[in-house]
Design an enzyme around this catalytic site. Structure first.
Site, PDB file in Angstrom:
ATOM      1  N   LYS A  30       0.837  -1.200   0.000  1.00 20.77           N
ATOM      2  CA  LYS A  30       0.000   0.000   0.000  1.00 20.77           C
ATOM      3  C   LYS A  30       0.871   1.248   0.000  1.00 20.77           C
ATOM      4  CE  LYS A  30      -0.993   2.050   3.626  1.00 20.77           C
ATOM      5  NZ  LYS A  30      -1.389   2.464   4.996  1.00 20.77           N
ATOM      6  N   SER A  31       1.918   1.241   0.819  1.00 18.99           N
ATOM      7  CA  SER A  31       2.770   2.417   0.935  1.00 18.99           C
ATOM      8  C   SER A  31       3.453   2.752  -0.381  1.00 18.99           C
ATOM      9  CB  SER A  31       3.829   2.188   2.024  1.00 18.99           C
ATOM     10  OG  SER A  31       3.219   1.980   3.277  1.00 18.99           O
ATOM     11  N   GLY A 111      -4.527   7.314   6.099  1.00 17.00           N
ATOM     12  CA  GLY A 111      -3.578   8.355   6.454  1.00 17.00           C
ATOM     13  C   GLY A 111      -2.812   8.884   5.260  1.00 17.00           C
ATOM     14  N   SER A 185       3.405  11.452  13.442  1.00 19.45           N
ATOM     15  CA  SER A 185       3.351  10.631  12.229  1.00 19.45           C
ATOM     16  C   SER A 185       4.445  11.050  11.263  1.00 19.45           C
ATOM     17  CB  SER A 185       1.987  10.756  11.541  1.00 19.45           C
ATOM     18  OG  SER A 185       1.988  10.050  10.314  1.00 19.45           O
ATOM     19  N   SER A 186       5.206  10.063  10.781  1.00 23.22           N
ATOM     20  CA  SER A 186       6.205  10.348   9.748  1.00 23.22           C
ATOM     21  C   SER A 186       5.549  10.783   8.447  1.00 23.22           C
ATOM     22  CB  SER A 186       7.064   9.111   9.497  1.00 23.22           C
ATOM     23  OG  SER A 186       6.301   8.080   8.878  1.00 23.22           O
ATOM     24  N   GLU A 337       3.765  -0.101  12.868  1.00 24.47           N
ATOM     25  CA  GLU A 337       2.624  -0.794  12.277  1.00 24.47           C
ATOM     26  C   GLU A 337       2.661  -2.300  12.516  1.00 24.47           C
ATOM     27  OE1 GLU A 337       3.778  -1.354   7.634  1.00 24.47           O
ATOM     28  OE2 GLU A 337       3.743   0.686   8.410  1.00 24.47           O
ATOM     29  N   HIS A 364      -3.490   6.198  15.455  1.00 25.72           N
ATOM     30  CA  HIS A 364      -3.647   5.495  14.179  1.00 25.72           C
ATOM     31  C   HIS A 364      -5.125   5.241  13.886  1.00 25.72           C
ATOM     32  CE1 HIS A 364       0.535   4.051  12.822  1.00 25.72           C
ATOM     33  NE2 HIS A 364       0.672   5.145  13.549  1.00 25.72           N
ATOM     34  N   ARG A 368      -4.474   1.988  19.059  1.00 26.34           N
ATOM     35  CA  ARG A 368      -4.090   0.584  18.988  1.00 26.34           C
ATOM     36  C   ARG A 368      -3.584   0.036  20.328  1.00 26.34           C
ATOM     37  NH1 ARG A 368      -1.318   0.484  12.902  1.00 26.34           N
ATOM     38  NH2 ARG A 368      -3.281   0.055  11.811  1.00 26.34           N
ATOM     39  N   ARG A 409      -5.326  -3.991  11.114  1.00 24.54           N
ATOM     40  CA  ARG A 409      -4.287  -4.736  11.822  1.00 24.54           C
ATOM     41  C   ARG A 409      -4.799  -5.346  13.123  1.00 24.54           C
ATOM     42  NH1 ARG A 409      -0.401  -4.270   8.295  1.00 24.54           N
ATOM     43  NH2 ARG A 409       0.107  -2.225   7.384  1.00 24.54           N
TER      44      ARG A 409
END
Length: 452
Positions: A30-31, A111, A185-186, A337, A364, A368, A409
């Site tokens: 996905k990334s 995101g 978040s990066s 993740e 997230h 989580r 997840r």
């Protein structure tokens, strides 16, 4: 498995009556797919994405870019081989065009879409409105919004620092130097870097907050930018710490083959680890920026063994379980993740585990850390939250409903536990469609050799 059973409120997690022995073809990253779509949309010439992931997040990205005028043509060729991504031979041809508004973008709860596309929208000629799922309103976006304003953008968000919002694109953006706090978040850094070559002055991004999480994802962004001709100075190559500079330039159209999503390989490798079995994932890249590659080291520390087979151009990874699972003390700040799947395995170990460096997971798809604590404990576990992670003391677990909170997840973490704990039911397993649309089918097919 029938379609109705997958869509039912509670999915009975399949129980493995023996060691899992399987080869599992994992769909594309996905990334990589979503970064590839953005870069192709901003290029000066058409490009290709081969074996892209077809999931909710990537289809939302494609539809958003189409809404702003980008052409994306989908083709499938039965003659092309391949394992990662969508159907064998699937490819998306991306045809850049003049970005325009008015446009409306549905980010869902992705995101990458909610953070990567507002900078793109500043380059559009006209307004672009962003909206999404209710949870998307709660996810932090203020660093991107504030940074874009510093760089010259006009954004209406009613001072919320979150969705919904409207970017009033002017066809260009000045760019320049900006300081942001990306400790949540990066993706805040990646969002600015991806569009930066199209800004008049490029961009210099300075992270001013605490520890920056998920650095592999920023490395992925930098690597992919360089792959389309961008000039990037970054800390990894001798640059100033926590500073990234991207020069203005035209981007090349590229023919990109998307790697398998290594983070989505996690539940299948975990199946081998916890059942003392053996699972092979084809096309595991010998070199990658994906954080999921850390699973090789992590699951070895937890009792498995990993082996590469094949040639340099076509490698497979095989994980073999030893029949024992060991507790670990891990800093997961760069690979947060992976935390839900690691927590599920740790709950089945022979000694306690401490997972650190992941306070940002509270922001997230769901919180989580709270969700994992609640759901594992309701199955008889002993998990406590710490300031930046989890402490997990293994206990005998029992069946029950494992809630997902619309988090893909969480669903796969519950399925891992259900392999060796009878009677686990996953609430809303269909949420895995966010990044792994065929998970229920893939899971049951994997178990076919284990007598499930």
């Amino acid at each position: 498995m029938t379609e109705s059973s997958v869509q039912s409120a509670h999915w009975p997690a399949p129980y493995a009556s023996g060691a899992v022995e399987a080869t599992v073809t994992v769909p594309g990253s996905k990334s990589v797919t979503n970064r590839g779509l953005v870069l192709a949309a901003l290029a000066a010439e058409p490009g290709w994405l081969r074996r892209p992931l077809r999931s909710r997040d990537t289809l939302l990205m494609a539809e958003a870019l189409r809404a702003m005028g980008v052409g994306i043509e989908e083709t499938v060729s039965s003659s092309s081989g391949g394992t990662a991504g969508g159907p064998s031979g699937e490819a998306w041809r991306v045809i850049p065009a003049g970005l325009h508004g008015p446009a409306s973008v549905d980010v869902g709860n992705a995101g990458t879409v909610m953070r990567f596309l507002p900078p793109v929208a500043t380059l559009a000629d006209g307004p672009v409105r962003f909206d999404g799922d209710p949870r998307s309103y709660e996810r932090p976006l203020h660093s991107v919004i504030d940074a874009l304003r510093v760089l010259g953008a006009r954004i209406d968000d009613d001072d919320r620092g979150s969705l919904p919002l409207t970017v009033h694109g002017g066809g260009a953006l000045d760019g320049g130097t900006v300081e942001i706090d990306a400790s949540a978040s990066s993706q805040f850094v990646s969002a600015l870097l991806l569009s930066a070559p199209r800004f008049n002055q490029g961009v210099e991004v300075r992270h001013t907050g605490s520890v920056l999480p998920s650095l592999p994802h920023i490395r992925m962004t930098v690597d992919m930018l360089r792959g389309v001709g961008a000039q990037v100075d970054e800390p990894e190559t001798g640059g100033e710490p926590n500073v990234w500079r991207v020069s203005p330039s035209a981007l090349l159209g590229r023919d990109l083959t998307v790697e398998p999503d290594l983070s989505n390989a996690q539940p299948f490798l975990a199946a081998a680890l916890i059942t003392g079995g053996r699972v092979t994932v084809p096309d595991w890249p010998a070199r990658t920026t994906q954080p999921g590659d850390a699973l090789r080291e992590i699951f070895t520390a937890m009792g498995g063994s990993c082996e590469f087979t094949g040639t340099a151009g076509s490698t497979s990874l095989t994980l073999t379980g030893s029949g024992r699972i060991h507790g670990v003390d891990l800093d997961l700040s760069e690979v947060g993740e992976l935390t839900p799947g690691i927590a599920a395995v740790a709950a089945l170990a022979d000694s306690p585990s401490t997972l650190r460096g992941v306070a940002h997971l509270r922001l997230h798809e769901t919180d989580r850390l709270a969700a994992l604590t609640k759901e594992i404990n309701e199955l008889g576990g002993d998990v406590t939250e710490t300031a930046d992670g989890l402490h997990i003391r293994p206990r005998p677990l029992h069946g029950g409903v494992f809630h997902t909170y619309d988090d893909h997840r969480m669903a796969t973490a519950g399925a891992i536990i259900g392999l060796v704990v009878p009677g686990v039911e996953i609430e809303n397993v269909s949420t895995t469609a966010k990044t792994l649309p065929d998970f229920p089918r893939m899971w049951t097919e994997m178990l076919a050799g284990a007598g499930a």
